[in-house]
Scaffold this active site. Structure first.
Site, short mmCIF file in Angstrom:
data_model
loop_
_atom_site.label_atom_id
_atom_site.label_comp_id
_atom_site.label_asym_id
_atom_site.label_seq_id
_atom_site.Cartn_x
_atom_site.Cartn_y
_atom_site.Cartn_z
N ARG A 52 70.99 26.53 117.06
CA ARG A 52 71.43 27.75 116.37
C ARG A 52 72.32 27.38 115.18
O ARG A 52 72.25 28.01 114.12
CB ARG A 52 72.16 28.68 117.35
CG ARG A 52 71.18 29.42 118.26
CD ARG A 52 71.82 29.85 119.55
NE ARG A 52 72.77 30.93 119.39
CZ ARG A 52 73.73 31.21 120.29
NH1 ARG A 52 73.85 30.48 121.38
NH2 ARG A 52 74.55 32.21 120.09
N ARG A 103 71.04 37.09 108.00
CA ARG A 103 71.12 35.67 108.35
C ARG A 103 70.22 34.83 107.46
O ARG A 103 70.19 33.61 107.63
CB ARG A 103 70.69 35.48 109.81
CG ARG A 103 71.82 35.45 110.81
CD ARG A 103 71.20 35.38 112.19
NE ARG A 103 72.02 34.77 113.19
CZ ARG A 103 72.61 35.43 114.18
NH1 ARG A 103 72.54 36.74 114.24
NH2 ARG A 103 73.27 34.78 115.10
N LYS A 122 82.63 37.12 115.81
CA LYS A 122 82.22 38.29 115.02
C LYS A 122 82.18 39.55 115.88
O LYS A 122 82.69 40.59 115.49
CB LYS A 122 80.81 38.06 114.41
CG LYS A 122 80.71 36.85 113.51
CD LYS A 122 79.34 36.75 112.83
CE LYS A 122 78.17 36.50 113.77
NZ LYS A 122 78.14 35.17 114.39
N ARG A 167 81.62 31.17 127.16
CA ARG A 167 81.06 32.52 127.15
C ARG A 167 79.79 32.58 127.98
O ARG A 167 79.54 33.55 128.70
CB ARG A 167 80.79 32.95 125.70
CG ARG A 167 80.25 34.36 125.56
CD ARG A 167 80.22 34.82 124.13
NE ARG A 167 79.03 34.33 123.42
CZ ARG A 167 78.77 34.59 122.14
NH1 ARG A 167 79.61 35.30 121.41
NH2 ARG A 167 77.66 34.14 121.57
N ARG A 172 74.22 34.65 129.06
CA ARG A 172 73.26 34.49 127.94
C ARG A 172 72.68 33.09 127.98
O ARG A 172 73.40 32.10 127.88
CB ARG A 172 74.00 34.71 126.61
CG ARG A 172 74.07 36.13 126.19
CD ARG A 172 74.82 36.28 124.91
NE ARG A 172 74.17 35.61 123.77
CZ ARG A 172 74.55 35.78 122.51
NH1 ARG A 172 75.54 36.57 122.23
NH2 ARG A 172 73.93 35.14 121.54
P1 AMP Z 1 73.78 36.72 118.05
O1 AMP Z 1 74.13 37.55 119.22
O2 AMP Z 1 74.16 37.34 116.74
O3 AMP Z 1 74.27 35.30 118.16
O4 AMP Z 1 72.17 36.64 118.01
C1 AMP Z 1 71.45 36.05 119.08
C2 AMP Z 1 70.07 35.68 118.61
O5 AMP Z 1 69.36 36.85 118.17
C3 AMP Z 1 70.03 34.72 117.45
O6 AMP Z 1 70.14 33.36 117.85
C4 AMP Z 1 68.63 35.02 116.89
O7 AMP Z 1 67.62 34.43 117.69
C5 AMP Z 1 68.52 36.52 117.07
N1 AMP Z 1 69.05 37.21 115.86
C6 AMP Z 1 70.15 37.99 115.77
N2 AMP Z 1 70.32 38.44 114.53
C7 AMP Z 1 69.30 37.94 113.80
C8 AMP Z 1 68.93 38.02 112.43
N3 AMP Z 1 69.67 38.70 111.55
N4 AMP Z 1 67.81 37.35 112.03
C9 AMP Z 1 67.07 36.68 112.89
N5 AMP Z 1 67.39 36.53 114.17
C10 AMP Z 1 68.48 37.15 114.64
#
Ligand code: AMP
Length: 371
Positions: A327, A270, A195, A309, A315
C-alpha cells in the site's frame, strides 16, 4: 434535540441547547434586576429576532417594568447588507424613562447605531443595552454593551428567535453554520497517518460531511454488493481499486449529501486521474477544493500503528506487513504526485502527523482556519 437542521437547503449544526440559552437569559435578568429594582424600566425589544428572548426575559424579571418593541431590518440572508430600515418606531412615552434595549444578537453594531438615532430625540433618562448573544470579536460600535448573556464567535446562528431568511425562528435550540459556508478539504497521508481519526473530529468542529472511500468500499464488501466484490479483490492485495469505479462511487456519495456545508475527502483522490475528476466534478457544481492537508509520519511509525490497528479492527489489509508495504508502494507511485498537483494550485499544506490526537487536530484546525 436535533444535531443538525436543514433550512432552505443549508445545513446548520446544533450550537447551543435551549437550557444554556435560558441560563444566559436568567443571567441578564438577574443583573438588570439588581441594577433597576428601584425603578420601572422600559424594556425595548428589537423585532423580529428578540421576541423569544424578550418573552423569556420578562418571565425571569421579578420587578415592575414595561415592555415595548421596535422593528428594524438589517439582515438579508447570511450577510449583513448594512442597510437598516425602521419599520416600527418607539412610542413617545419613553421620555424621561430608564430604557433598556433587548437585542437578540449584537455583531458589528450597525443595528445599535440605528437604534441610537431613534433615541437621539426622545429625551430618555438613560439608555442601556442588553444583548443575549454578543460577538465581541467583531463589535466595533460606539455604544457600550451593558449586559450580555453570552459571547459567541463570529458564526451565523439561527434558532431561538433568530432566522435564516425568515426561517428557523421557531427552533428551541440554537444552530450555527461555519464561515466560509462551503469548505471542501482533502486529507492526505499514507495509510495509518490518522486521516480517519482526524476527519471524525474535524467533521464535528466544522460541520462537514466525511467521505472515506475506504469506508465506503468496506461497507460494500460487508453487504456483499457487486461493487464490494470487485473492490475486495484489489483491497485484499493492498492495491488501488480502478479509477473509474472509485470516481463514480465518490460522485454518488457527494450527490447523496447535496445540501452539505462541505466535505472532508479522506482517502480520495489517490491518483492524478481521480484528482482531475474531482476538480471537474466539483467545478460542475460551482464548488472547489479549498485545501489539501497532508499528515506526515515516518513509514516505520505507520507500520507499527497499522499492525496495532489490524489486531483491533480485523482489517485484513492491516494485518500483513507485506500488504502494508504494498500500500505504501502504491502511495509513493500513484498518490505522492498529487502533492505537486495541489501545490501548483496553491492548495497544498502539510502538518506533522505524529503526536497526541488533540495536538494534531489543533494543527489541522490552524491550517483550516487560515484557508
Ligand atoms: P483506506 O481505508 O483509505 O486505507 O482504503 C483501503 C483500501 O481501499 C485501499 O488500500 C484501496 O484498495 C481502496 N481505496 C480506498 N480509496 C481508494 C481510492 N481513492 N482509489 C483507489 N482505491 C481506494
Amino acid at each position: 434535540m436535533e444535531r443538525s437542521v436543514s433550512l432552505l437547503g443549508k445545513r446548520f449544526q446544533r450550537f447551543l441547547p435551549e437550557a444554556e440559552v435560558l441560563q444566559a437569559v436568567q443571567k441578564i435578568a438577574d443583573e438588570i434586576a439588581r441594577d433597576y429594582k428601584d425603578e420601572v424600566p422600559v424594556f425595548v425589544g428589537v423585532l423580529n429576532g428578540a421576541f423569544m428572548f424578550v418573552s423569556d426575559f420578562l418571565k425571569c424579571y421579578p420587578y415592575p417594568c414595561e415592555v415595548t418593541f421596535v422593528k428594524l431590518s438589517s439582515y438579508r440572508g447570511l450577510t449583513s447588507t448594512g442597510i437598516v430600515e425602521t419599520l416600527l418606531d418607539l412610542p413617545d412615552n419613553v421620555e424621561g424613562r430608564h430604557v433598556i434595549i433587548l437585542e437578540d444578537i449584537v455583531d458589528t453594531g450597525r443595528t445599535l447605531q440605528e437604534l441610537g438615532h431613534m433615541f437621539s430625540n426622545k429625551n430618555v433618562k438613560n439608555f442601556r443595552i442588553a444583548t443575549l448573544f454578543y460577538k465581541s470579536e467583531v463589535y466595533n460600535g460606539e455604544y457600550q454593551i451593558d449586559y450580555f448573556g453570552m459571547e459567541i464567535p463570529d458564526t451565523f446562528i439561527v434558532g431561538y428567535g433568530l432566522d435564516f431568511k425568515e426561517q428557523g425562528r421557531n427552533l428551541r435550540d440554537v444552530y450555527h453554520i461555519n464561515q466560509p459556508l462551503m469548505i471542501n478539504l482533502v486529507l492526505f497521508g499514507k495509510p495509518g497517518a490518522g486521516k480517519g481519526t482526524q476527519a471524525s473530529f474535524l467533521k464535528e468542529k466544522y460541520g462537514l460531511i466525511h467521505i472515506s472511500t475506504g469506508d465506503v468500499f468496506r461497507h460494500n464488501i460487508k453487504n456483499g454488493t457487486t461493487l464490494g466484490k470487485l473492490a475486495k479483490s484489489y483491497i485484499d492485495k493492498g492495491e488501488l481499486v480502478p479509477d473509474e469505479v472509485t470516481i463514480q462511487m465518490l460522485q454518488d456519495e457527494v450527490e447523496k449529501a447535496s445540501d452539505a456545508p462541505g466535505f472532508i475527502f479522506d482517502g480520495f483522490p489517490r491518483t492524478t486521474a481521480q484528482a482531475e475528476a474531482l476538480d471537474q466534478f466539483l467545478e460542475s457544481r460551482g464548488l472547489q477544493i479549498d485545501g489539501t492537508i497532508a499528515l506526515d509520519a515516518d513509514d516505520e511509525i505507520l507500520i507499527k500503528r497499522l499492525l496495532e490497528r489490524g489486531k483491533v479492527s480485523g482489517r485484513s489489509d492491516d494485518q500483513d506487513e507485506q500488504k502494508i508495504r504494498n500500500r505504501f508502494e502504491e502511495y509513493n507511485q500513484k498518490t505522492a504526485p498529487l502533492k505537486s498537483f495541489y501545490q501548483k494550485q496553491g492548495k497544498f499544506h502539510s502538518i506533522n502527523g505524529v503526536g497526541e490526537i488533540q495536538e494534531i487536530t489543533d494543527r489541522l484546525a490552524r491550517v483550516i482556519d487560515g484557508l
